[in-house]
Design an enzyme around this catalytic site. Structure first.
Site, PDB file in Angstrom:
ATOM      1  N   ASP A  19       0.869  -1.166   0.000  1.00 13.46           N
ATOM      2  CA  ASP A  19       0.000   0.000   0.000  1.00 13.46           C
ATOM      3  C   ASP A  19       0.913   1.226   0.000  1.00 13.46           C
ATOM      4  O   ASP A  19       2.088   1.123   0.371  1.00 13.46           O
ATOM      5  CB  ASP A  19      -0.876  -0.042   1.257  1.00 13.46           C
ATOM      6  CG  ASP A  19      -1.634   1.241   1.492  1.00 13.46           C
ATOM      7  OD1 ASP A  19      -2.372   1.665   0.580  1.00 13.46           O
ATOM      8  OD2 ASP A  19      -1.480   1.834   2.575  1.00 13.46           O
ATOM      9  N   ASP A  21      -0.207   5.050   0.880  1.00 12.84           N
ATOM     10  CA  ASP A  21      -0.511   6.018   1.937  1.00 12.84           C
ATOM     11  C   ASP A  21      -0.505   5.361   3.315  1.00 12.84           C
ATOM     12  O   ASP A  21      -1.244   4.397   3.554  1.00 12.84           O
ATOM     13  CB  ASP A  21      -1.874   6.649   1.689  1.00 12.84           C
ATOM     14  CG  ASP A  21      -1.898   7.526   0.458  1.00 12.84           C
ATOM     15  OD1 ASP A  21      -1.731   8.740   0.585  1.00 12.84           O
ATOM     16  OD2 ASP A  21      -2.048   6.974  -0.649  1.00 12.84           O
ATOM     17  N   ASP A 175      -1.935  -0.700   6.036  1.00  7.29           N
ATOM     18  CA  ASP A 175      -2.043  -0.088   7.363  1.00  7.29           C
ATOM     19  C   ASP A 175      -3.480   0.117   7.814  1.00  7.29           C
ATOM     20  O   ASP A 175      -3.705   0.692   8.883  1.00  7.29           O
ATOM     21  CB  ASP A 175      -1.311   1.259   7.398  1.00  7.29           C
ATOM     22  CG  ASP A 175      -2.015   2.327   6.571  1.00  7.29           C
ATOM     23  OD1 ASP A 175      -2.315   2.067   5.388  1.00  7.29           O
ATOM     24  OD2 ASP A 175      -2.258   3.415   7.102  1.00  7.29           O
TER      25      ASP A 175
END
Length: 227
Positions: A19, A21, A175
């Protein structure tokens, strides 16, 4: 915490999808500041805005529509306003997370195949990855209307395709619960970091296959040793 079983499974897989961001890059403050500016221009009060960290990770159009009450067409227009403001920022506003440059380099040196699978608009993700000097990624896959990518699962699917690999060959590092759902929809395990937008308890409840607190722990999980 990463169990030995997950550690062995992740270390045996030849590819790692990341991922962007909150995982590779610390975009949180830039995202929140930009959303606050855009919503303020639309008359939202701080109370009405609420916790803007919910915008970190998921597709922006979905957030503006589902959490701010914009109709679909208006959410799309507000998203374009957001992107115009965010484009004024640079790498100093969204630096790499601590230790991630070294980790990516170590993974590439160990022979891992690397790709980014993000909910960020693909053109934005590509330019940001390049600006951060991350040359190890074979593919950067994100939201792309022309390519039919609208969800995190779409990005995971097409990142695998870009590498010529299947779900059993990769692990996603993310996250948020959004990352977990997207990975699992494609049959890919998801190891989550806690230095992004998601809290450990929430990630655990969402079904994370492993949770790491920092880059060294993530290196151990992905390579099977602390190195």
């Amino acid at each position: 915490m990463v169990t030995d079983m997950v550690r062995a499974s992740a270390a045996d897989r030849p590819a790692v999808l990341f991922d962007f961001d909150g995982t590779l890059a610390n975009t949180g403050n830039a995202v929140v500041t930009t959303v606050r500016r855009v919503l303020g221009a639309h008359g939202f009060t701080p109370e009405e805005m609420g916790d803007l960290r919910r915008f970190i990770g998921p597709p922006l159009v979905d957030c503006f529509r589902d959490t701010c009450g914009f109709a679909q067409a208006e959410a799309e227009r507000v998203t374009e306003e957001y992107r115009a403001v965010f484009a004024e920022l640079g790498p100093a506003d969204w630096p790499l997370m601590p230790g991630m440059a070294e980790l990516v380099a170590d993974l590439a040196s160990a022979g891992k195949r690397l790709a980014v699978a993000t909910s960020r608009k693909e053109s934005s993700a590509r330019s940001m990855v390049a600006a951060l000097g991350l040359t190890e990624f074979e593919a950067v896959i994100g939201m792309n209307e022309a390519a039919g990518r609208h969800t995190k699962a779409d990005s995971v699917r097409d990142a695998l395709a870009a590498l010529g690999l299947g779900a059993d060959d990769a692990v996603l590092v993310g996250d948020t619960a959004h990352d977990i759902r997207g990975a699992h929809a494609e049959g890919v395990p998801c190891i989550c970091v806690t230095f992004g937008a998601g809290a450990a308890a929430d990630l655990r409840a969402a079904g994370a296959d492993g949770i790491c607190t920092d880059a060294p722990a993530l290196r151990a999980a992905l390579l099977g040793y602390d190195g």
